[in-house]
Design a protein around this motif. Structure first.
Motif, PDB file in Angstrom:
ATOM      1  N   GLU A  72      27.104   5.769 -25.950  1.00 25.30           N
ATOM      2  CA  GLU A  72      27.007   6.336 -26.783  1.00 25.30           C
ATOM      3  C   GLU A  72      26.628   5.708 -27.610  1.00 25.30           C
ATOM      4  O   GLU A  72      25.878   5.849 -29.007  1.00 25.30           O
ATOM      5  CB  GLU A  72      27.573   7.675 -26.572  1.00 25.30           C
ATOM      6  CG  GLU A  72      27.104   9.073 -27.418  1.00 25.30           C
ATOM      7  CD  GLU A  72      25.402   9.431 -27.061  1.00 25.30           C
ATOM      8  OE1 GLU A  72      24.982  10.274 -27.754  1.00 25.30           O
ATOM      9  OE2 GLU A  72      24.709   8.968 -25.964  1.00 25.30           O
ATOM     10  N   VAL A 125      26.276  20.246 -18.306  1.00 22.64           N
ATOM     11  CA  VAL A 125      25.386  18.851 -19.353  1.00 22.64           C
ATOM     12  C   VAL A 125      24.541  19.953 -19.895  1.00 22.64           C
ATOM     13  O   VAL A 125      24.007  19.804 -20.972  1.00 22.64           O
ATOM     14  CB  VAL A 125      24.584  18.162 -18.522  1.00 22.64           C
ATOM     15  CG1 VAL A 125      24.170  17.564 -19.624  1.00 22.64           C
ATOM     16  CG2 VAL A 125      25.689  17.001 -17.998  1.00 22.64           C
ATOM     17  N   VAL A 156      26.414  21.574 -22.710  1.00 21.46           N
ATOM     18  CA  VAL A 156      26.917  20.805 -23.833  1.00 21.46           C
ATOM     19  C   VAL A 156      25.144  20.824 -24.812  1.00 21.46           C
ATOM     20  O   VAL A 156      25.185  20.261 -25.547  1.00 21.46           O
ATOM     21  CB  VAL A 156      26.996  20.116 -23.302  1.00 21.46           C
ATOM     22  CG1 VAL A 156      27.205  18.931 -24.781  1.00 21.46           C
ATOM     23  CG2 VAL A 156      28.514  19.308 -22.383  1.00 21.46           C
ATOM     24  N   TYR A 157      24.984  20.444 -23.603  1.00 26.04           N
ATOM     25  CA  TYR A 157      23.014  20.349 -25.141  1.00 26.04           C
ATOM     26  C   TYR A 157      21.936  21.229 -25.566  1.00 26.04           C
ATOM     27  O   TYR A 157      21.600  21.006 -26.355  1.00 26.04           O
ATOM     28  CB  TYR A 157      21.710  20.381 -23.690  1.00 26.04           C
ATOM     29  CG  TYR A 157      20.892  18.816 -24.072  1.00 26.04           C
ATOM     30  CD1 TYR A 157      21.130  17.292 -24.152  1.00 26.04           C
ATOM     31  CD2 TYR A 157      19.938  18.928 -24.815  1.00 26.04           C
ATOM     32  CE1 TYR A 157      20.677  16.409 -25.055  1.00 26.04           C
ATOM     33  CE2 TYR A 157      18.508  17.767 -25.467  1.00 26.04           C
ATOM     34  CZ  TYR A 157      18.985  17.151 -25.415  1.00 26.04           C
ATOM     35  OH  TYR A 157      18.120  15.980 -25.891  1.00 26.04           O
ATOM     36  N   TYR A 163      24.109  21.077 -28.602  1.00 28.21           N
ATOM     37  CA  TYR A 163      23.232  20.136 -29.772  1.00 28.21           C
ATOM     38  C   TYR A 163      21.998  20.838 -30.376  1.00 28.21           C
ATOM     39  O   TYR A 163      22.109  19.178 -30.837  1.00 28.21           O
ATOM     40  CB  TYR A 163      23.231  19.072 -28.280  1.00 28.21           C
ATOM     41  CG  TYR A 163      22.693  17.473 -28.763  1.00 28.21           C
ATOM     42  CD1 TYR A 163      23.314  17.042 -29.410  1.00 28.21           C
ATOM     43  CD2 TYR A 163      21.004  17.120 -28.103  1.00 28.21           C
ATOM     44  CE1 TYR A 163      22.293  15.780 -30.292  1.00 28.21           C
ATOM     45  CE2 TYR A 163      20.358  16.746 -29.120  1.00 28.21           C
ATOM     46  CZ  TYR A 163      20.921  15.560 -29.660  1.00 28.21           C
ATOM     47  OH  TYR A 163      20.322  14.612 -30.916  1.00 28.21           O
ATOM     48  N   LYS A 202      26.787   9.988 -33.947  1.00 21.95           N
ATOM     49  CA  LYS A 202      27.665   8.974 -31.814  1.00 21.95           C
ATOM     50  C   LYS A 202      27.973   7.645 -32.299  1.00 21.95           C
ATOM     51  O   LYS A 202      29.064   7.434 -31.361  1.00 21.95           O
ATOM     52  CB  LYS A 202      25.739   8.215 -31.944  1.00 21.95           C
ATOM     53  CG  LYS A 202      24.609   9.563 -31.180  1.00 21.95           C
ATOM     54  CD  LYS A 202      23.553   8.705 -31.099  1.00 21.95           C
ATOM     55  CE  LYS A 202      22.464  10.382 -30.926  1.00 21.95           C
ATOM     56  NZ  LYS A 202      21.188   9.279 -30.206  1.00 21.95           N
ATOM     57  N   TYR A 222      29.918  15.007 -29.911  1.00 24.65           N
ATOM     58  CA  TYR A 222      28.446  14.286 -30.286  1.00 24.65           C
ATOM     59  C   TYR A 222      29.723  13.296 -28.903  1.00 24.65           C
ATOM     60  O   TYR A 222      29.529  12.435 -28.122  1.00 24.65           O
ATOM     61  CB  TYR A 222      28.319  12.598 -31.233  1.00 24.65           C
ATOM     62  CG  TYR A 222      27.521  13.069 -31.224  1.00 24.65           C
ATOM     63  CD1 TYR A 222      25.985  13.002 -30.842  1.00 24.65           C
ATOM     64  CD2 TYR A 222      26.799  13.759 -33.084  1.00 24.65           C
ATOM     65  CE1 TYR A 222      24.850  12.701 -31.377  1.00 24.65           C
ATOM     66  CE2 TYR A 222      26.031  13.048 -33.594  1.00 24.65           C
ATOM     67  CZ  TYR A 222      24.305  13.450 -32.611  1.00 24.65           C
ATOM     68  OH  TYR A 222      23.560  13.301 -33.043  1.00 24.65           O
ATOM     69  N   ARG A 224      28.506  14.445 -25.157  1.00 21.71           N
ATOM     70  CA  ARG A 224      27.474  13.766 -25.178  1.00 21.71           C
ATOM     71  C   ARG A 224      27.803  12.736 -24.428  1.00 21.71           C
ATOM     72  O   ARG A 224      27.195  11.896 -23.515  1.00 21.71           O
ATOM     73  CB  ARG A 224      27.284  13.919 -25.998  1.00 21.71           C
ATOM     74  CG  ARG A 224      25.395  14.425 -26.303  1.00 21.71           C
ATOM     75  CD  ARG A 224      24.048  14.495 -26.617  1.00 21.71           C
ATOM     76  NE  ARG A 224      23.294  13.252 -26.338  1.00 21.71           N
ATOM     77  CZ  ARG A 224      22.698  13.193 -26.361  1.00 21.71           C
ATOM     78  NH1 ARG A 224      22.585  13.264 -27.787  1.00 21.71           N
ATOM     79  NH2 ARG A 224      21.897  12.113 -25.436  1.00 21.71           N
ATOM     80  N   TYR A 253      19.237  17.636 -19.385  1.00 19.31           N
ATOM     81  CA  TYR A 253      18.588  17.864 -21.312  1.00 19.31           C
ATOM     82  C   TYR A 253      17.451  19.150 -21.007  1.00 19.31           C
ATOM     83  O   TYR A 253      16.767  19.100 -21.935  1.00 19.31           O
ATOM     84  CB  TYR A 253      17.459  16.517 -20.592  1.00 19.31           C
ATOM     85  CG  TYR A 253      18.884  15.701 -21.387  1.00 19.31           C
ATOM     86  CD1 TYR A 253      19.298  15.231 -21.977  1.00 19.31           C
ATOM     87  CD2 TYR A 253      19.213  14.254 -19.826  1.00 19.31           C
ATOM     88  CE1 TYR A 253      20.481  14.433 -22.587  1.00 19.31           C
ATOM     89  CE2 TYR A 253      19.698  13.444 -19.451  1.00 19.31           C
ATOM     90  CZ  TYR A 253      20.890  13.271 -21.227  1.00 19.31           C
ATOM     91  OH  TYR A 253      20.576  12.487 -21.712  1.00 19.31           O
TER      92      TYR A 253
END
Length: 311
Positions: free
Chosen positions: A24, A122, A125-126, A129, A162, A223, A226, A255
């Motif tokens: 990342e 995930v 989280v996204y 984000y 990141k 981040y 991620r 995603y």
């Protein structure tokens, strides 16, 4: 599982956590270099329409150049030599068996509850984000962020963090908590709490530096999440023979918010003008963080029960 075997397994997992963080950070470094390059071109040409066109052209050329470089750097795969008789008798059968095994791996992944749990973690989280994008217009509207800082802040917020968040997330996961899921659980709480508080602050009477610091802090934390949000695949003991199917499934579900959350957040901002729209967006982001916390807690309990049953 013996103690030595368990230590070897934990060592592999810890290295993977660090690897996720380094990956990342590397992505952030390259993104930052390219973004600053485009910003430099735009500024050098007087921030005009021609400068914008040139910057877009720069973004278009970079992937092509990288593709050419990778073409010469990557070594081609060499297929093992096969005799004419073997090719005639067995190649079709081997291909069919490989396809069958691949399909069986997909079906096993779909039937594995733990893969679904990690995939939706995930997803949460996204979803949070996706909301980071709207920090820039928020700062412009609430704090009158100067135009000179918009580009720099955007690059730092979207790319530069990141490089910071990735290694930090991997390090804390490895050296402090020893669990990617536990780190996500704690990070969800931190992000959700800050978002709720931030949505209620009197932004009209606050300084711009404080607003920038808080938003950058939220971004850095996200981040860091991620960087390791796929690592729990190891913690839930996904069989190695279906790792490819598990990661594909996790990527598709995880995603997925990128396909619609921007439209959701943008629609809210269009419907509710001013700071009210941003407050709603931040609350929704906090709700996703709360969902991630609950799911992470459930995954940790599942892992604990499985470890007890293995003893």
């Amino acid at each position: 599982m013996s103690q030595q075997s368990q230590q070897q397994t934990n060592g592999r997992i810890d290295k993977k956590w660090i690897s996720f963080g380094i990956m990342e950070a590397g992505r952030g470094l390259m993104d930052t270099i390219v973004a600053f390059g485009a910003l430099g071109i735009f500024s050098a040409m007087g921030s005009t329409a021609a400068g914008l066109k040139t910057a877009i052209l720069f973004y278009s050329i970079v992937p092509g150049v990288i593709g050419i470089i990778m073409y010469f750097l990557l070594e081609p795969d060499e297929a093992p030599a096969v005799s004419a008789a073997e090719e005639k008798s067995g190649k079709a059968g081997n291909t069919a068996n490989a396809n069958k095994r691949a399909w069986e791996g997909v079906m096993r992944a779909l039937k594995n509850k733990n893969i679904w749990l990690v995939s939706f973690n995930v997803f949460f989280v996204y979803s949070v984000y996706c909301g980071l994008t709207y920090f820039i217009p928020f700062l412009e509207e609430a704090y009158a962020l100067p135009a000179a800082l918009v580009g720099v802040y955007g690059i730092i917020n979207q790319y530069g963090l990141k490089m910071l968040g990735g290694p930090v997330g991997g390090f804390i996961t490895d050296k402090v908590l020893h669990s990617a899921t536990k780190y996500l659980q704690i990070a969800f709480v931190v992000v959700g709490a800050i978002l709720v508080v931030f949505s209620l602050l009197p932004h009209q009477s606050m300084g711009i530096l404080l607003g920038m610091a808080i938003t950058l802090g939220i971004s850095a934390c996200v981040y860091s999440m991620r960087a390791i949000f796929f690592a729990p695949m190891d913690e839930v003991h996904v069989p190695r023979e279906i790792t490819g199917s598990a990661m594909s499934m996790g990527s598709f579900i995880g995603y997925l918010p990128g396909a619609f959350m921007y439209a959701v957040y943008g629609g809210i901002l269009d419907k509710f003008e001013g700071l009210a729209g941003y407050r709603i967006v931040y609350i929704i982001m906090a709700v996703f963080a709360a969902g991630g916390f609950l799911l992470s807690t459930y995954i940790l309990n599942t892992i604990k029960k499985e470890r007890i049953s293995e003893k």
